[in-house]
Design a protein around this motif. Structure first.
Motif, PDB file in Angstrom:
ATOM      1  N   SER A  19       0.702  -1.214   0.103  1.00  0.00           N
ATOM      2  CA  SER A  19      -0.032  -0.039  -0.014  1.00  0.00           C
ATOM      3  C   SER A  19       0.836   1.370  -0.010  1.00  0.00           C
ATOM      4  O   SER A  19       0.170   2.339  -0.064  1.00  0.00           O
ATOM      5  CB  SER A  19      -0.953   0.034   1.268  1.00  0.00           C
ATOM      6  OG  SER A  19      -0.178   0.256   2.471  1.00  0.00           O
ATOM      7  N   ARG A  20       2.231   1.059   0.155  1.00  0.00           N
ATOM      8  CA  ARG A  20       3.030   2.161   0.243  1.00  0.00           C
ATOM      9  C   ARG A  20       4.288   2.080  -0.690  1.00  0.00           C
ATOM     10  O   ARG A  20       4.874   0.727  -0.587  1.00  0.00           O
ATOM     11  CB  ARG A  20       3.525   2.282   1.531  1.00  0.00           C
ATOM     12  CG  ARG A  20       2.577   2.839   2.598  1.00  0.00           C
ATOM     13  CD  ARG A  20       3.121   2.579   4.150  1.00  0.00           C
ATOM     14  NE  ARG A  20       4.455   3.408   4.165  1.00  0.00           N
ATOM     15  CZ  ARG A  20       4.350   4.413   5.110  1.00  0.00           C
ATOM     16  NH1 ARG A  20       3.396   4.688   5.805  1.00  0.00           N
ATOM     17  NH2 ARG A  20       5.364   5.364   5.038  1.00  0.00           N
ATOM     18  N   PRO A  21       4.755   2.917  -1.441  1.00  0.00           N
ATOM     19  CA  PRO A  21       5.950   2.722  -2.263  1.00  0.00           C
ATOM     20  C   PRO A  21       7.238   2.534  -1.347  1.00  0.00           C
ATOM     21  O   PRO A  21       8.197   2.049  -2.027  1.00  0.00           O
ATOM     22  CB  PRO A  21       6.039   4.016  -3.227  1.00  0.00           C
ATOM     23  CG  PRO A  21       5.130   4.841  -2.558  1.00  0.00           C
ATOM     24  CD  PRO A  21       4.257   4.143  -1.541  1.00  0.00           C
TER      25      PRO A  21
ATOM     26  N   GLU B 199      -2.446   8.287  -2.998  1.00  0.00           N
ATOM     27  CA  GLU B 199      -3.483   8.748  -4.017  1.00  0.00           C
ATOM     28  C   GLU B 199      -4.591   7.618  -4.488  1.00  0.00           C
ATOM     29  O   GLU B 199      -5.666   7.734  -4.589  1.00  0.00           O
ATOM     30  CB  GLU B 199      -2.838   9.334  -5.060  1.00  0.00           C
ATOM     31  CG  GLU B 199      -2.349  10.569  -5.018  1.00  0.00           C
ATOM     32  CD  GLU B 199      -0.900  10.477  -4.067  1.00  0.00           C
ATOM     33  OE1 GLU B 199      -0.154   9.842  -4.610  1.00  0.00           O
ATOM     34  OE2 GLU B 199      -0.886  11.306  -3.105  1.00  0.00           O
ATOM     35  N   THR B 200      -3.849   6.189  -4.747  1.00  0.00           N
ATOM     36  CA  THR B 200      -4.865   5.137  -4.861  1.00  0.00           C
ATOM     37  C   THR B 200      -5.803   4.824  -4.133  1.00  0.00           C
ATOM     38  O   THR B 200      -6.919   4.556  -4.598  1.00  0.00           O
ATOM     39  CB  THR B 200      -3.864   3.928  -5.201  1.00  0.00           C
ATOM     40  OG1 THR B 200      -2.490   4.210  -5.752  1.00  0.00           O
ATOM     41  CG2 THR B 200      -4.416   2.851  -6.046  1.00  0.00           C
ATOM     42  N   TYR B 201      -5.524   5.154  -2.767  1.00  0.00           N
ATOM     43  CA  TYR B 201      -6.600   4.801  -1.959  1.00  0.00           C
ATOM     44  C   TYR B 201      -7.653   5.864  -1.477  1.00  0.00           C
ATOM     45  O   TYR B 201      -8.569   5.903  -0.642  1.00  0.00           O
ATOM     46  CB  TYR B 201      -5.959   4.303  -0.503  1.00  0.00           C
ATOM     47  CG  TYR B 201      -5.238   3.039  -0.786  1.00  0.00           C
ATOM     48  CD1 TYR B 201      -6.010   1.994  -0.250  1.00  0.00           C
ATOM     49  CD2 TYR B 201      -3.918   3.041  -0.841  1.00  0.00           C
ATOM     50  CE1 TYR B 201      -5.339   0.621  -0.331  1.00  0.00           C
ATOM     51  CE2 TYR B 201      -3.316   1.768  -1.011  1.00  0.00           C
ATOM     52  CZ  TYR B 201      -4.016   0.639  -0.923  1.00  0.00           C
ATOM     53  OH  TYR B 201      -3.408  -0.528  -0.936  1.00  0.00           O
ATOM     54  N   ILE B 202      -7.592   7.056  -2.384  1.00  0.00           N
ATOM     55  CA  ILE B 202      -8.577   8.185  -2.274  1.00  0.00           C
ATOM     56  C   ILE B 202      -9.926   7.545  -2.646  1.00  0.00           C
ATOM     57  O   ILE B 202     -10.726   7.841  -1.713  1.00  0.00           O
ATOM     58  CB  ILE B 202      -8.190   9.414  -3.234  1.00  0.00           C
ATOM     59  CG1 ILE B 202      -6.921   9.794  -2.607  1.00  0.00           C
ATOM     60  CG2 ILE B 202      -9.287  10.284  -3.139  1.00  0.00           C
ATOM     61  CD1 ILE B 202      -6.525  11.156  -3.420  1.00  0.00           C
TER      62      ILE B 202
ATOM     63  N   ALA C 280     -11.807   1.510  -5.644  1.00  0.00           N
ATOM     64  CA  ALA C 280     -11.246   1.527  -6.767  1.00  0.00           C
ATOM     65  C   ALA C 280      -9.950   0.909  -6.698  1.00  0.00           C
ATOM     66  O   ALA C 280      -9.446   0.165  -7.422  1.00  0.00           O
ATOM     67  CB  ALA C 280     -10.971   2.706  -7.504  1.00  0.00           C
ATOM     68  N   ALA C 281      -9.264   0.963  -5.454  1.00  0.00           N
ATOM     69  CA  ALA C 281      -8.046   0.680  -5.124  1.00  0.00           C
ATOM     70  C   ALA C 281      -8.078  -0.867  -5.084  1.00  0.00           C
ATOM     71  O   ALA C 281      -7.157  -1.817  -5.594  1.00  0.00           O
ATOM     72  CB  ALA C 281      -7.637   1.360  -3.809  1.00  0.00           C
TER      73      ALA C 281
END
Ligand code: GRF
Length: 205
Positions: free
Chosen positions: A37-39, A60-63, A67-68
């Motif tokens: 979930s984190r880079p 941002e993906t988890y906004i 969708a994430a």
């Protein structure tokens, strides 16, 4: 042989324990994909070192959390994963993943659930002064740290324990228990009864 996907957010020491168990022949599985979930999760480096493909998501993906999860699902289905293993994944799994992997998402928690759920299970148990805490492996459900319990291991809290010493013992039990439970699943010995209780079949002799 079962195909695993692993979800993580941090150090990935449980991922490492699973990789080691596979390499040492204690776990009949393969890890097809690691999703972070984190880079910046160290777990990604562990995966890359073991030659496992990775996907790194960002805040941002988890906004849009649904969708994430749909995106994670797509990546996992591309590589035909059978089970999804949460190993220090600090996000909820939501309906797209839960529906795609019904009773096939597994989580580990560093306390004896249903006691001390949440992100600080070890510290909360230590602060409460319990004499026994432990580790839980369970199937994930839509509510964080709930779902049918597969296995638990108790750990005594000693009077001279510090939070750090307790953490260390809990993590080393996690690293034993998680691969063991995954091996039970790989052997097809884990099922959920109608009343929601997990049943573990005896080993065939
Ligand atoms: C573990 O204590 C696990 O129980 C909890 O998060 C921690 C992850 O540690 N869910 P690591 O990333 O596997 O080292």
């Amino acid at each position: 042989m079962i195909k695993l996907g692993v979800l993580l957010s941090g150090s990935g020491s449980n991922l490492q324990a699973i990789i080691d168990a596979i390499v040492e022949g204690r776990l009949n599985a393969s890890i097809e994909l690691v999703v972070s979930s984190r880079p910046d999760a160290f777990g990604l480096e562990r995966a890359q070192k073991a030659g496992i493909p990775t996907v790194a998501l960002t805040r941002e993906t988890y906004i849009d959390p649904l969708a994430a999860d749909a995106l994670i699902c797509e990546e996992l289905q591309k590589v035909n994963v059978d089970y999804l293993v949460m190993a220090g994944y600090m996000r909820m799994v939501r309906s797209p993943l839960l529906q795609a992997f019904p009773n096939r998402i597994i989580n580990i928690h560093p306390a004896l659930l249903p006691a001390f759920p949440g992100a600080h299970g070890i510290a909360d148990a230590f602060a409460a002064g319990v004499k026994v805490t432990g580790v839980t492996v369970h199937f994930a459900s839509e509510i964080y740290d709930t779902g049918p319990i597969i296995a638990q291991r108790a750990i005594e809290v000693r009077e001279d324990d510090t939070l750090e010493s307790l953490e260390q013992r809990i993590h080393s039990v996690e690293h034993q228990l998680y691969p063991e439970v995954l091996q039970l699943i790989a052997q097809g010995r884990v099922s959920i009864r109608e009343d929601g209780v997990v049943r573990i079949e005896e080993e065939a002799t």
